[in-house]
Design a protein around this motif. Sequence first.
Motif, PDB file in Angstrom:
ATOM      1  N   UNK A  51       0.760  -1.040  -0.023  1.00  0.00           N
ATOM      2  CA  UNK A  51       0.067   0.297  -0.205  1.00  0.00           C
ATOM      3  C   UNK A  51       0.707   1.165  -0.151  1.00  0.00           C
ATOM      4  N   UNK A  52       1.998   1.200   0.877  1.00  0.00           N
ATOM      5  CA  UNK A  52       2.760   2.411   0.869  1.00  0.00           C
ATOM      6  C   UNK A  52       3.507   2.486  -0.232  1.00  0.00           C
ATOM      7  N   UNK A  53       3.786   1.526  -1.041  1.00  0.00           N
ATOM      8  CA  UNK A  53       4.794   1.601  -2.010  1.00  0.00           C
ATOM      9  C   UNK A  53       3.917   2.301  -3.329  1.00  0.00           C
ATOM     10  N   UNK A  54       2.466   1.727  -3.078  1.00  0.00           N
ATOM     11  CA  UNK A  54       1.804   1.976  -4.317  1.00  0.00           C
ATOM     12  C   UNK A  54       1.591   3.587  -4.255  1.00  0.00           C
ATOM     13  N   UNK A  55       1.375   3.966  -3.037  1.00  0.00           N
ATOM     14  CA  UNK A  55       1.077   5.490  -2.635  1.00  0.00           C
ATOM     15  C   UNK A  55       2.230   6.617  -3.008  1.00  0.00           C
ATOM     16  N   UNK A  56       3.338   5.998  -2.800  1.00  0.00           N
ATOM     17  CA  UNK A  56       4.619   6.759  -2.934  1.00  0.00           C
ATOM     18  C   UNK A  56       4.499   7.745  -1.839  1.00  0.00           C
ATOM     19  N   UNK A  57       5.055   9.089  -2.318  1.00  0.00           N
ATOM     20  CA  UNK A  57       5.034  10.353  -1.566  1.00  0.00           C
ATOM     21  C   UNK A  57       3.999  11.263  -2.001  1.00  0.00           C
ATOM     22  N   UNK A  58       2.889  10.728  -2.698  1.00  0.00           N
ATOM     23  CA  UNK A  58       1.733  11.588  -3.208  1.00  0.00           C
ATOM     24  C   UNK A  58       0.958  11.977  -1.958  1.00  0.00           C
ATOM     25  N   UNK A  59       0.321  13.260  -1.937  1.00  0.00           N
ATOM     26  CA  UNK A  59      -0.637  13.299  -0.995  1.00  0.00           C
ATOM     27  C   UNK A  59      -1.957  12.379  -1.272  1.00  0.00           C
ATOM     28  N   UNK A  60      -2.352  11.662  -0.249  1.00  0.00           N
ATOM     29  CA  UNK A  60      -3.330  10.762  -0.618  1.00  0.00           C
ATOM     30  C   UNK A  60      -4.432  10.757   0.409  1.00  0.00           C
ATOM     31  N   UNK A  61      -5.455  10.536   0.126  1.00  0.00           N
ATOM     32  CA  UNK A  61      -6.964  10.471   0.940  1.00  0.00           C
ATOM     33  C   UNK A  61      -7.117   8.934   1.066  1.00  0.00           C
ATOM     34  N   UNK A  62      -6.950   8.095   2.019  1.00  0.00           N
ATOM     35  CA  UNK A  62      -7.176   6.856   2.245  1.00  0.00           C
ATOM     36  C   UNK A  62      -8.655   6.577   2.731  1.00  0.00           C
ATOM     37  N   UNK A  63      -9.483   5.811   2.023  1.00  0.00           N
ATOM     38  CA  UNK A  63     -10.829   5.784   2.578  1.00  0.00           C
ATOM     39  C   UNK A  63     -10.981   4.276   3.132  1.00  0.00           C
ATOM     40  N   UNK A  64     -11.431   4.323   4.520  1.00  0.00           N
ATOM     41  CA  UNK A  64     -11.449   3.015   5.105  1.00  0.00           C
ATOM     42  C   UNK A  64     -12.773   2.739   5.587  1.00  0.00           C
ATOM     43  N   UNK A  65     -13.293   1.545   5.533  1.00  0.00           N
ATOM     44  CA  UNK A  65     -14.631   1.215   5.706  1.00  0.00           C
ATOM     45  C   UNK A  65     -15.214   0.717   6.997  1.00  0.00           C
ATOM     46  N   UNK A  66     -14.457   1.476   7.960  1.00  0.00           N
ATOM     47  CA  UNK A  66     -14.730   1.110   9.618  1.00  0.00           C
ATOM     48  C   UNK A  66     -16.177   1.564   9.751  1.00  0.00           C
ATOM     49  N   UNK A  67     -16.923   0.977  10.237  1.00  0.00           N
ATOM     50  CA  UNK A  67     -18.398   1.259  10.476  1.00  0.00           C
ATOM     51  C   UNK A  67     -18.516   2.170  11.773  1.00  0.00           C
ATOM     52  N   UNK A  68     -19.963   2.826  11.831  1.00  0.00           N
ATOM     53  CA  UNK A  68     -20.213   3.639  12.999  1.00  0.00           C
ATOM     54  C   UNK A  68     -20.321   2.822  14.298  1.00  0.00           C
ATOM     55  N   UNK A  69     -20.453   1.483  13.976  1.00  0.00           N
ATOM     56  CA  UNK A  69     -21.152   0.747  15.177  1.00  0.00           C
ATOM     57  C   UNK A  69     -19.823  -0.346  15.481  1.00  0.00           C
ATOM     58  N   UNK A  70     -18.648  -0.070  15.321  1.00  0.00           N
ATOM     59  CA  UNK A  70     -17.599  -0.938  15.627  1.00  0.00           C
ATOM     60  C   UNK A  70     -16.420   0.129  16.154  1.00  0.00           C
ATOM     61  N   UNK A  71     -15.750  -0.720  16.731  1.00  0.00           N
ATOM     62  CA  UNK A  71     -14.330  -0.163  17.400  1.00  0.00           C
ATOM     63  C   UNK A  71     -13.145  -1.000  17.189  1.00  0.00           C
ATOM     64  N   UNK A  72     -12.873  -1.175  16.071  1.00  0.00           N
ATOM     65  CA  UNK A  72     -11.450  -2.042  15.878  1.00  0.00           C
ATOM     66  C   UNK A  72     -10.328  -1.144  15.503  1.00  0.00           C
TER      67      UNK A  72
END
Length: 271
Positions: free
Chosen positions: A99-120
């Motif tokens: 993931x980090x290699x793919x992103x490189x040094x570009x500014x990135x917004x990473x979307x993560x699917x953690x739900x509102x009803x969980x605490x992981x």
Amino acid sequence: MAQKERHILSLSGGKDSTALAIYLRDLGSVPDMEYIFHDTDKELPDTIEYLKRLEAYLGVPIERTTKHTSFDKMLRVYGGMLPSNHRRWCTRMLKLRPFEDYVGDDPVVNYVGLRADENRTGYISHKPNITVVYPFQDDGIVYEDVIRILEESGLGMPPYTEWGRTHSGCFFCFYQQKIEWVRLKQKYPELYEEAKTYEKPNKINGNIFYWNQDESLEELEQPERIAEIIANWEKNQKRLKTKRKNRPLVSVLTGYESEDEEDRGCLMCFL
Ligand code: SF4
């Protein structure tokens, strides 16, 4: 000139990241989303099939970030020492680093699917150029909403849930419960056999590591042991059903009753 910000959603083949991809696509709020998948080369066939269906739905390709590595390559680097909860090199080397290699040094917004009803929690990059966002948490999307999003899209739940597996990831993942090993053997005997071939002395200290710390897959597949695992699982399900009178509708629909299935494992592999 300032670098253009990239928008990236990592898919695991699990229900939450898939639902997030659908949710954001349908909102139309992120027009240039990049979809990626960190393929270990040991994924379940069900996961690959599900991702293909998602790709068709999204109408854009899902990029593989692991074209030059695989589980087996990394296992050789680690001298044949199988990963475990305490030696989780697989997530670091096959999920986080690609993931980090793919992103490189570009500014990135990473979307993560953690739900509102969980605490992981789990491995999430802390590189300064990566901003992690949680749209489901921001929008109050909970378990039932995710199921609805998947049903309405026509994709439904990941196919492995039909035969009782609770999460995506490698078919031999050490996070699976014993009942899931039994089901893997029933559904994909050839993959169970393949998983067995990894349980052999490693090159570093000659120890044999088992996917299940305390029991080899050869022991686990004995008919009397399988019967015992199934009986224990059924007993546990009854106990949980009594305990959770108000459990979510989806657990009724999928037949799952687990105390901690959402807490086990890691975000990058199972979300
Ligand atoms: S699915 Fe399991 S075995 Fe595979 S990379 Fe993730 S934690 Fe490791």
